[in-house]
Scaffold this motif. Structure first.
Motif, PDB file in Angstrom:
ATOM      1  N   TYR A 160       0.821  -1.208   0.000  1.00 20.61           N
ATOM      2  CA  TYR A 160       0.000   0.000   0.000  1.00 20.61           C
ATOM      3  C   TYR A 160       0.857   1.260   0.000  1.00 20.61           C
ATOM      4  O   TYR A 160       2.023   1.248   0.400  1.00 20.61           O
ATOM      5  N   VAL A 161       0.233   2.348  -0.461  1.00 19.71           N
ATOM      6  CA  VAL A 161       0.872   3.659  -0.466  1.00 19.71           C
ATOM      7  C   VAL A 161      -0.118   4.708   0.036  1.00 19.71           C
ATOM      8  O   VAL A 161      -1.334   4.507  -0.005  1.00 19.71           O
ATOM      9  N   ILE A 162       0.437   5.813   0.511  1.00 14.40           N
ATOM     10  CA  ILE A 162      -0.325   7.045   0.700  1.00 14.40           C
ATOM     11  C   ILE A 162       0.001   7.933  -0.493  1.00 14.40           C
ATOM     12  O   ILE A 162       1.169   8.245  -0.746  1.00 14.40           O
ATOM     13  N   GLU A 163      -1.026   8.309  -1.228  1.00 15.82           N
ATOM     14  CA  GLU A 163      -0.851   9.159  -2.405  1.00 15.82           C
ATOM     15  C   GLU A 163      -1.229  10.595  -2.061  1.00 15.82           C
ATOM     16  O   GLU A 163      -2.292  10.854  -1.497  1.00 15.82           O
ATOM     17  N   PHE A 164      -0.369  11.532  -2.424  1.00 12.27           N
ATOM     18  CA  PHE A 164      -0.614  12.957  -2.231  1.00 12.27           C
ATOM     19  C   PHE A 164      -1.055  13.577  -3.560  1.00 12.27           C
ATOM     20  O   PHE A 164      -0.813  13.015  -4.625  1.00 12.27           O
ATOM     21  N   PRO A 165      -1.676  14.747  -3.519  1.00 10.54           N
ATOM     22  CA  PRO A 165      -2.140  15.366  -4.768  1.00 10.54           C
ATOM     23  C   PRO A 165      -1.010  15.687  -5.745  1.00 10.54           C
ATOM     24  O   PRO A 165      -1.206  15.650  -6.963  1.00 10.54           O
ATOM     25  N   GLU A 166       0.152  16.010  -5.200  1.00 14.66           N
ATOM     26  CA  GLU A 166       1.313  16.353  -6.029  1.00 14.66           C
ATOM     27  C   GLU A 166       2.564  15.750  -5.411  1.00 14.66           C
ATOM     28  O   GLU A 166       2.554  15.301  -4.262  1.00 14.66           O
ATOM     29  N   ALA A 167       3.658  15.748  -6.179  1.00 18.32           N
ATOM     30  CA  ALA A 167       4.934  15.264  -5.659  1.00 18.32           C
ATOM     31  C   ALA A 167       5.316  16.038  -4.404  1.00 18.32           C
ATOM     32  O   ALA A 167       5.119  17.258  -4.326  1.00 18.32           O
ATOM     33  N   GLN A 168       5.861  15.330  -3.418  1.00 15.55           N
ATOM     34  CA  GLN A 168       6.172  15.931  -2.138  1.00 15.55           C
ATOM     35  C   GLN A 168       7.614  15.670  -1.726  1.00 15.55           C
ATOM     36  O   GLN A 168       8.145  14.576  -1.946  1.00 15.55           O
ATOM     37  N   ASN A 169       8.234  16.692  -1.123  1.00 18.59           N
ATOM     38  CA  ASN A 169       9.467  16.516  -0.370  1.00 18.59           C
ATOM     39  C   ASN A 169       9.065  16.570   1.101  1.00 18.59           C
ATOM     40  O   ASN A 169       8.972  17.642   1.699  1.00 18.59           O
ATOM     41  N   THR A 185      13.711  17.896  12.705  1.00 17.67           N
ATOM     42  CA  THR A 185      12.841  17.309  11.684  1.00 17.67           C
ATOM     43  C   THR A 185      13.586  16.175  10.988  1.00 17.67           C
ATOM     44  O   THR A 185      14.815  16.079  11.076  1.00 17.67           O
ATOM     45  N   ARG A 186      12.845  15.311  10.310  1.00 16.92           N
ATOM     46  CA  ARG A 186      13.496  14.246   9.550  1.00 16.92           C
ATOM     47  C   ARG A 186      12.833  14.102   8.194  1.00 16.92           C
ATOM     48  O   ARG A 186      11.619  14.234   8.063  1.00 16.92           O
ATOM     49  N   ASP A 187      13.644  13.879   7.191  1.00 17.80           N
ATOM     50  CA  ASP A 187      13.153  13.722   5.832  1.00 17.80           C
ATOM     51  C   ASP A 187      12.549  12.325   5.660  1.00 17.80           C
ATOM     52  O   ASP A 187      13.070  11.330   6.173  1.00 17.80           O
ATOM     53  N   ILE A 188      11.452  12.277   4.922  1.00 19.24           N
ATOM     54  CA  ILE A 188      10.743  11.028   4.665  1.00 19.24           C
ATOM     55  C   ILE A 188      10.809  10.736   3.178  1.00 19.24           C
ATOM     56  O   ILE A 188      10.430  11.581   2.356  1.00 19.24           O
ATOM     57  N   ASN A 189      11.294   9.572   2.821  1.00 20.10           N
ATOM     58  CA  ASN A 189      11.468   9.208   1.413  1.00 20.10           C
ATOM     59  C   ASN A 189      10.127   9.027   0.719  1.00 20.10           C
ATOM     60  O   ASN A 189       9.220   8.371   1.230  1.00 20.10           O
ATOM     61  N   THR A 190      10.020   9.625  -0.461  1.00 22.61           N
ATOM     62  CA  THR A 190       8.833   9.463  -1.294  1.00 22.61           C
ATOM     63  C   THR A 190       9.260   9.157  -2.722  1.00 22.61           C
ATOM     64  O   THR A 190      10.400   9.389  -3.110  1.00 22.61           O
ATOM     65  N   ASP A 191       8.301   8.651  -3.472  1.00 19.28           N
ATOM     66  CA  ASP A 191       8.480   8.449  -4.909  1.00 19.28           C
ATOM     67  C   ASP A 191       7.500   9.377  -5.594  1.00 19.28           C
ATOM     68  O   ASP A 191       6.365   9.005  -5.877  1.00 19.28           O
ATOM     69  N   GLY A 192       7.915  10.615  -5.808  1.00 15.60           N
ATOM     70  CA  GLY A 192       7.013  11.611  -6.373  1.00 15.60           C
ATOM     71  C   GLY A 192       5.902  11.937  -5.397  1.00 15.60           C
ATOM     72  O   GLY A 192       6.139  12.437  -4.298  1.00 15.60           O
ATOM     73  N   ALA A 193       4.679  11.568  -5.766  1.00 14.22           N
ATOM     74  CA  ALA A 193       3.519  11.839  -4.921  1.00 14.22           C
ATOM     75  C   ALA A 193       3.157  10.657  -4.035  1.00 14.22           C
ATOM     76  O   ALA A 193       2.120  10.687  -3.359  1.00 14.22           O
TER      77      ALA A 193
END
Length: 291
Positions: A160-169, A185-193
């Protein structure tokens, strides 16, 4: 006691104690979308957060030099004093008003109503806070709904994934070992959105995103385009959370944030709380769309 609302597409059951969603099912398939409680994992499924979110510094708020004990997530969770009203076969409301018990914990006169309504394939959860006092009141609120994940048998959380409306950093706020926000703060890895889910994603507690510029996310299988959309207009913060290894994901739109390590105990000085003038009201809605 459970109260049930239904329409052509969905059936939703809400526990009177705490006005907490216990079930949301598809009438045609019988599919359950809300996590079914396992007390050994977590004892809740959708507790309302009011008038606080998360951990309160020193477990205390101060108002006009008087200290009030305040537990994590506030006074609405597990509260036995919600007044139930059936509005229609597909809608009902639960109202918590100030009383002798609440005034010991929270110094303001108020009403806090959650109205649940089914419209087509959507569940609307509308929060309304009314200041019934003669002075400004200070509060925050938010959702904490646990969506079953995986939804289907023979699937894993990693499907499963959480999908965002647009690509996110994505950059998450962090909590210390007492539950207070830190300055790190800590960066969270995403694949685009897309944010991939995994059994280890929440090993360091909730992911908390502040000052967000989007108003929906979708929980879905990687191989599919549809799933469950959670829409939350007017909420500046979003948290994602689960007990590590659990078979659910909480999607939590928040009006405010947990206390920070540097937070004042004075409720009038809390950095993310809302100030509401006497006899005024504030409303926000969280919408769950079953695609």
């Amino acid at each position: 006691m459970l109260h049930t609302i239904t329409n052509e597409h969905l059936t939703c059951s809400i526990l009177a104690k705490g006005a907490e969603i216990r079930s949301l099912t598809n009438n045609k398939t019988g599919q359950e979308y809300i996590w079914q409680i396992n007390p050994e994992v977590w004892r809740s499924s959708s507790p309302p957060l009011f008038p606080a979110i998360g951990t309160i510094k020193e477990g205390t708020i101060i108002y006009k030099e008087t200290a009030y004990p305040m537990t994590k997530h506030g006074i609405a969770r597990d509260n036995d004093h919600f007044f139930y009203k059936q509005l229609s076969p597909s809608s009902c409301s639960f109202t918590l008003s100030h009383n002798e018990d609440t005034l010991v914990l929270y110094p303001f006169k108020f009403s806090f109503t959650i109205t649940y309504t089914l419209e087509d394939n959507r569940l609307l959860m509308a929060y309304e806070v009314v200041n019934l006092d003669t002075v400004p009141m200070y509060f925050t609120f938010g959702g904490h709904t646990a969506y079953a994940c995986p939804v289907r048998d023979k699937k894993e959380l990693s499907d499963y994934v959480i999908e965002f409306p647009e690509a996110q950093n994505l950059s998450s706020l962090t909590l210390d070992n007492t539950g207070l926000l830190t300055s790190v703060t800590r960066d969270i890895n995403t694949d685009g959105a897309l944010l991939s889910l995994s059994k280890s994603l929440f090993n360091k507690d909730a992911l908390i995103f502040s000052d967000i510029d989007y108003n929906w996310v979708r929980l879905r299988e990687k191989s599919k385009t549809k799933g469950i959309i959670v829409r939350f207009t007017g909420y500046p913060n979003l948290a994602l959370w689960a007990q590590p290894g659990a078979d659910y994901v909480c999607i939590e739109p928040w009006l405010g944030l947990p206390d920070a390590e540097s937070e004042s105990l004075d409720i009038t000085k809390k950095s993310t709380y809302t100030k509401l003038e006497p006899q005024k009201q504030l409303s926000r809605t969280i919408e769950t769309i079953v695609e």
